[in-house]
Design an enzyme around this catalytic site. Structure first.
Site, PDB file in Angstrom:
ATOM      1  N   LYS A  13      31.649  81.671  20.414  1.00 39.24           N
ATOM      2  CA  LYS A  13      31.898  81.729  19.184  1.00 39.24           C
ATOM      3  C   LYS A  13      33.639  82.183  18.844  1.00 39.24           C
ATOM      4  CE  LYS A  13      27.976  81.224  17.744  1.00 39.24           C
ATOM      5  NZ  LYS A  13      26.333  82.104  15.866  1.00 39.24           N
ATOM      6  N   GLU A  99      28.606  77.179  11.411  1.00 39.51           N
ATOM      7  CA  GLU A  99      29.914  77.902  10.478  1.00 39.51           C
ATOM      8  C   GLU A  99      31.035  77.123  10.424  1.00 39.51           C
ATOM      9  OE1 GLU A  99      27.795  81.232  13.783  1.00 39.51           O
ATOM     10  OE2 GLU A  99      29.868  80.610  14.248  1.00 39.51           O
ATOM     11  N   GLU A 167      20.463  73.437  14.120  1.00 44.24           N
ATOM     12  CA  GLU A 167      20.704  74.775  14.028  1.00 44.24           C
ATOM     13  C   GLU A 167      20.095  75.049  12.529  1.00 44.24           C
ATOM     14  OE1 GLU A 167      22.590  76.636  17.156  1.00 44.24           O
ATOM     15  OE2 GLU A 167      24.694  76.006  15.705  1.00 44.24           O
ATOM     16  N   GLY A 173      21.790  84.165  15.194  1.00 43.15           N
ATOM     17  CA  GLY A 173      21.864  85.360  14.729  1.00 43.15           C
ATOM     18  C   GLY A 173      21.376  86.263  14.046  1.00 43.15           C
ATOM     19  N   SER A 212      19.033  81.523  17.331  1.00 45.33           N
ATOM     20  CA  SER A 212      18.613  83.104  17.945  1.00 45.33           C
ATOM     21  C   SER A 212      17.633  82.263  19.327  1.00 45.33           C
ATOM     22  CB  SER A 212      17.138  83.054  17.009  1.00 45.33           C
ATOM     23  OG  SER A 212      18.209  83.896  16.041  1.00 45.33           O
TER      24      SER A 212
END
Length: 249
Positions: A13, A99, A167, A173, A212
């Site tokens: 990231k 994201e 995901e 996260g 995670s």
């Protein structure tokens, strides 16, 4: 379904400066002395792709980008094209990460166009899909993910190397992880949608799990049916943590 060799890909990231390449060097050295039972890739920020590719040259670590523009060149200040990533030494590229979908409004159609650009440049795309917490609580997880697969994967992927990464947005996260049963249910839906879209020839393309993933839960996740690897975020920043996941294969 028949499974290809698992792929463990690290997504750094917006993390990493030149000093971070020491972690990549440590990872590469560890894998040279004790080879992994899977493919291993690191996807650093664009500023590090070329330098990481030099570090990894001749080793066991593949290098990828985190996104690319659908266009090959032009007046798109700040963007990176697929040919630029290829030229810098990348062989993979992550596309459609939540994201990007959530924060930048990327649509399935845009992700599909980016995947076509990646293929044209000789990159293997890792196309991300996943539901929000609200969608899961509404019982729509499978429906949402199937729709993303059907409309994000270009027909040109048939016969090409690629991966889909599931995901769940609510697990990225947060420290939260779906149960193995929940992961298996969605991965089977992803496989069904992949075959519906592209035919039986994609039955051995890996479906990665992301959200995670850590050394202490990696073995359970990676042993779940239809899980063909992992897309790892924070735990990929340190060689020791990432190796803990790699060794779980």
């Amino acid at each position: 379904m028949k499974q290809s060799v698992k792929l463990i890909a690290g997504n750094w990231k917006m993390n990493g400066l030149g000093a971070s390449l020491a972690e990549a060097e440590a990872l590469d050295a560890a894998l040279k002395s004790d080879p992994a039972n899977c493919r291993v890739a690191l996807c650093p920020p664009a500023t590090l792709v070329e330098r990481l590719a030099r570090v990894a040259e001749g080793g066991a670590v593949e290098v990828g980008g985190q996104d690319c523009r659908a266009e090959t060149s032009g007046a798109y200040t700040g963007d990176v094209s697929a040919p630029m990533l290829k030229d810098a030494g990348a062989t993979l590229v992550i596309l459609g990460h939540s994201e990007r979908r959530q924060g930048y409004g990327e649509t399935n159609a845009l992700v599909l166009a980016k995947a076509e650009a990646a293929l044209a440049a000789g990159l293997s795309p890792i196309i991300c899909v996943g539901e929000t917490l609200q969608e899961r609580e509404a019982g729509k997880a499978v429906e949402v993910v199937r729709d993303q697969v059907i409309h994000s994967l270009p027909l040109a992927l048939a016969g090409q190397a690629f991966a889909v990464a599931y995901e769940p947005v609510w697990a990225i996260g947060t420290g939260l992880t779906p149960t193995p049963e929940q992961i298996e249910e969605v991965h089977r839906a992803v496989r069904s949608a992949m075959i519906e879209r592209l035919g039986l020839g994609v039955a051995d393309q890996p479906i990665l799990y992301g959200g995670s993933v850590k050394p202490d839960n990696a073995r359970d996740i990676l042993s779940t049916p239809e899980v063909g690897g992992a897309l790892v975020g924070g735990a990929s920043l340190k060689a020791a943590d990432f190796l803990g996941i790699i060794r779980a294969v």
